[in-house]
Design an enzyme around this catalytic site. Structure first.
Site, PDB file in Angstrom:
ATOM      1  N   LYS A 194      -3.370  13.480  11.492  1.00 45.19           N
ATOM      2  CA  LYS A 194      -4.367  13.729  10.450  1.00 45.19           C
ATOM      3  C   LYS A 194      -4.106  15.014   9.667  1.00 45.19           C
ATOM      4  CE  LYS A 194      -6.710  10.074  11.639  1.00 45.19           C
ATOM      5  NZ  LYS A 194      -6.759   8.874  10.757  1.00 45.19           N
ATOM      6  N   GLU A 242      -2.975   3.011   3.901  1.00 46.80           N
ATOM      7  CA  GLU A 242      -3.255   2.047   2.843  1.00 46.80           C
ATOM      8  C   GLU A 242      -4.269   2.623   1.856  1.00 46.80           C
ATOM      9  OE1 GLU A 242      -2.624  -2.307   4.890  1.00 46.80           O
ATOM     10  OE2 GLU A 242      -4.532  -1.290   5.249  1.00 46.80           O
ATOM     11  N   LYS A 262      -2.318  14.953   3.500  1.00 46.40           N
ATOM     12  CA  LYS A 262      -1.357  14.331   4.416  1.00 46.40           C
ATOM     13  C   LYS A 262      -0.030  14.053   3.708  1.00 46.40           C
ATOM     14  CE  LYS A 262      -5.021  11.863   6.966  1.00 46.40           C
ATOM     15  NZ  LYS A 262      -6.093  11.827   5.962  1.00 46.40           N
TER      16      LYS A 262
END
Length: 217
Positions: free
Chosen positions: A14, A165, A74
């Site tokens: 994360k 996604e 990220k």
């Protein structure tokens, strides 16, 4: 490390340590694993775009602006980001290229074997194109097989990874000019080394018990 141990220890990162960079020899080995991923009838309906510098990662991260802002860091702080792309159709040029490569790699004992492989592959393509009418979905499933290869491969090399996604597919396709090349983005994967602030690294892994997901006949 055994594959079972890797499967149990890897997790979705994360937060990344932006100061750490994956060595070139390590990323090369991972990309070779990715390139050798399995696919139905060796169809290989994919393309992978690798971003390793700040400019390249920023281009990919634009697709996370707005509604997917939680994924921007990220992408920006990771060492490398890979965009998994899938073909929007299965053109003759690709079928010819795959067959020619198989021949160059010595997979056919004779012309009959070559013709048989070509016929089998085209049979699957036609089945999904004309009968099941899901050729795009079928090609995407092959790309997800490659994603699995990458995630386990990354773990085997001591790398952290985040499959996502959560990005604007249309925006990323436009940014990278994918649709003009016959591809569309499917998944973005960040790679690198976890930050000490990554809360997910400290959480236990959770999966349904074996008796729930396994049936023995």
């Amino acid at each position: 490390m055994q594959l079972t141990a890797l499967a149990k220890s890897r997790y979705t990162t994360k937060a990344y340590d932006a100061s750490r960079k994956i060595p070139q020899e390590t990323i090369h080995e991972l990309l070779e694993q990715l390139r050798h991923s399995p696919s139905s009838v060796n169809s290989q309906p994919w393309h992978f775009i690798v971003a390793s510098d700040e400019q390249g990662k920023a281009r990919v991260a634009r697709s996370a602006e707005g509604g997917f802002a939680y994924n921007e860091a990220k992408m920006l702080n990771a060492s490398h980001v890979i965009v998994f792309c899938t073909r929007t159709e299965m053109p003759e040029s690709h079928l010819h290229a795959v067959l020619a490569q198989e021949e160059a790699d010595g997979r056919f004992a004779n012309d009959e074997a070559k013709a048989g492989q070509d016929k089998t592959r085209r049979g699957y393509v036609d089945m999904h194109k004309f009968d099941q009418k899901d050729v795009q979905h079928w090609m995407e499933k092959q790309t997800y097989l490659a994603l699995g290869t990458l995630l386990l491969g990354a773990a085997s090399l001591g790398l952290d990874a985040t499959p996502m996604e959560g990005f604007d597919f249309k925006k990323l396709d436009e940014e990278l000019g994918l649709r003009d090349k016959g591809f569309t983005s499917l998944v973005v994967v960040s790679l690198g080394y976890r930050s000490d602030s990554d809360f997910n690294a400290k959480l236990p892994k959770s999966r349904l018990p074996a008796e729930t997901v396994l049936t023995f006949l």
